[in-house]
Design a protein around this motif. Structure first.
Motif, PDB file in Angstrom:
ATOM      1  N   GLN A 118       9.551  -3.930  -1.680  1.00  0.00           N
ATOM      2  CA  GLN A 118       9.783  -5.370  -1.746  1.00  0.00           C
ATOM      3  C   GLN A 118       9.448  -6.013  -0.404  1.00  0.00           C
ATOM      4  O   GLN A 118      10.246  -6.737   0.180  1.00  0.00           O
ATOM      5  N   ARG A 119       8.253  -5.748   0.081  1.00  0.00           N
ATOM      6  CA  ARG A 119       7.803  -6.308   1.355  1.00  0.00           C
ATOM      7  C   ARG A 119       6.281  -6.300   1.365  1.00  0.00           C
ATOM      8  O   ARG A 119       5.642  -5.796   0.451  1.00  0.00           O
ATOM      9  N   GLU A 120       5.718  -6.828   2.437  1.00  0.00           N
ATOM     10  CA  GLU A 120       4.259  -6.980   2.489  1.00  0.00           C
ATOM     11  C   GLU A 120       3.527  -5.650   2.646  1.00  0.00           C
ATOM     12  O   GLU A 120       2.352  -5.554   2.316  1.00  0.00           O
ATOM     13  N   THR A 121       4.196  -4.642   3.159  1.00  0.00           N
ATOM     14  CA  THR A 121       3.562  -3.348   3.422  1.00  0.00           C
ATOM     15  C   THR A 121       4.365  -2.228   2.766  1.00  0.00           C
ATOM     16  O   THR A 121       5.523  -2.415   2.392  1.00  0.00           O
ATOM     17  N   ASP A 122       3.736  -1.068   2.643  1.00  0.00           N
ATOM     18  CA  ASP A 122       4.437   0.125   2.130  1.00  0.00           C
ATOM     19  C   ASP A 122       3.965   1.334   2.937  1.00  0.00           C
ATOM     20  O   ASP A 122       3.424   2.290   2.389  1.00  0.00           O
ATOM     21  N   PHE A 123       4.164   1.275   4.235  1.00  0.00           N
ATOM     22  CA  PHE A 123       3.717   2.360   5.106  1.00  0.00           C
ATOM     23  C   PHE A 123       4.437   3.663   4.799  1.00  0.00           C
ATOM     24  O   PHE A 123       3.842   4.744   4.888  1.00  0.00           O
ATOM     25  N   VAL A 124       5.716   3.581   4.451  1.00  0.00           N
ATOM     26  CA  VAL A 124       6.466   4.802   4.129  1.00  0.00           C
ATOM     27  C   VAL A 124       5.860   5.470   2.898  1.00  0.00           C
ATOM     28  O   VAL A 124       5.608   6.684   2.892  1.00  0.00           O
ATOM     29  N   GLY A 125       5.621   4.693   1.857  1.00  0.00           N
ATOM     30  CA  GLY A 125       5.041   5.256   0.646  1.00  0.00           C
ATOM     31  C   GLY A 125       3.664   5.855   0.881  1.00  0.00           C
ATOM     32  O   GLY A 125       3.348   6.938   0.370  1.00  0.00           O
ATOM     33  N   GLN A 126       2.847   5.173   1.685  1.00  0.00           N
ATOM     34  CA  GLN A 126       1.512   5.688   1.995  1.00  0.00           C
ATOM     35  C   GLN A 126       1.608   7.013   2.748  1.00  0.00           C
ATOM     36  O   GLN A 126       0.872   7.958   2.461  1.00  0.00           O
ATOM     37  N   TRP A 127       2.504   7.067   3.725  1.00  0.00           N
ATOM     38  CA  TRP A 127       2.652   8.278   4.531  1.00  0.00           C
ATOM     39  C   TRP A 127       3.158   9.440   3.684  1.00  0.00           C
ATOM     40  O   TRP A 127       2.669  10.565   3.779  1.00  0.00           O
ATOM     41  N   MET A 128       4.120   9.174   2.822  1.00  0.00           N
ATOM     42  CA  MET A 128       4.730  10.234   2.032  1.00  0.00           C
ATOM     43  C   MET A 128       3.789  10.803   0.972  1.00  0.00           C
ATOM     44  O   MET A 128       4.058  11.859   0.409  1.00  0.00           O
ATOM     45  N   ARG A 129       2.663  10.138   0.722  1.00  0.00           N
ATOM     46  CA  ARG A 129       1.685  10.691  -0.232  1.00  0.00           C
ATOM     47  C   ARG A 129       1.133  12.028   0.245  1.00  0.00           C
ATOM     48  O   ARG A 129       0.586  12.797  -0.555  1.00  0.00           O
ATOM     49  N   ILE A 130       1.274  12.321   1.525  1.00  0.00           N
ATOM     50  CA  ILE A 130       0.852  13.631   2.046  1.00  0.00           C
ATOM     51  C   ILE A 130       1.557  14.746   1.276  1.00  0.00           C
ATOM     52  O   ILE A 130       0.970  15.779   0.968  1.00  0.00           O
TER      53      ILE A 130
END
Length: 216
Positions: A118-130
């Protein structure tokens, strides 16, 4: 403000210990660092590797990120984490790399039960795709287990994924093959206080430091 005051008091103690009581340590470190260990840990505030291991300044080169992940060696790999690993292995020539995972990891929780940011970015989700392949395997193989058991399994499996990903870096694998570098997978159990280590021979995590009787 209480936190700031605590940090300043803590620095005063640090200054006293290392610049007054034992000035020779930083006297030697001023010319450079030669840590023997690279530790890749989680950003979680409850899991401070330096505090947990009783390390002194100069003992350990530390990289911390969400869920203590190592990205595979690809052209699009995270330059921040990969560059730190490269510097530790190629320039500092560390003798061991420890991947330190832990129980109740928020990054793993986000991976196992993803939600729309619920924000402009999803850096955590992108990183956790590893670690997405690990989560998918756990969901498939342990579908009959509880959510807590699945999270625990994913925490352990993500450590092994990071160890495998380390070997995708050619200069790191060469040093491992030459016997100049050892890789270790550790897991800190927040509930019991135990420290587990992965045994490749037995293919499981075994106690490295057992919990205190009072911790149960």
């Amino acid at each position: 403000m209480q936190d700031i005051e605590k940090f300043i008091s803590g620095f005063n103690r640090f200054q006293q210990q290392y610049f007054n009581d034992h000035p020779s340590l930083y006297g030697n470190l001023r010319t450079g660092q030669r840590p023997g260990t690279l530790l890749i840990g989680c950003c979680d505030s409850r899991v401070d590797p330096v505090l947990m291991t009783g390390s002194d300044p100069g003992d350990m080169f530390v990289v911390r990120n969400i869920a203590n992940l190592v990205p595979p060696c690809t052209p699009t790999a995270s330059a921040g984490v990969s560059s730190a690993i490269e510097f530790a292995v190629c320039e500092l020539e560390v003798e061991r790399v420890i991947v330190l995972g832990h129980a109740r990891c928020g990054g793993i929780r986000a991976l196992m039960a993803p939600h729309q940011a619920q924000r402009e970015t999803d850096f955590v989700g992108q990183w956790m795709r590893i670690a997405l392949p690990v989560a998918e395997r756990v969901h498939r193989d342990l579908a009959h287990r509880s959510s807590e058991e699945q999270h625990h399994a994913c925490e352990l499996a993500s450590i092994l994924l990071s160890l495998d990903n380390l070997l995708s870096y050619p200069w790191l694998k060469r040093r491992v093959d030459e016997g100049k570098l050892k890789l270790h997978g550790w897991y800190f159990d927040l509930q019991s206080g135990a420290l587990m280590a992965y045994s490749a021979r037995q293919q499981q995590f075994l106690p490295l430091v057992c919990p205190l009787p009072s911790a149960h």
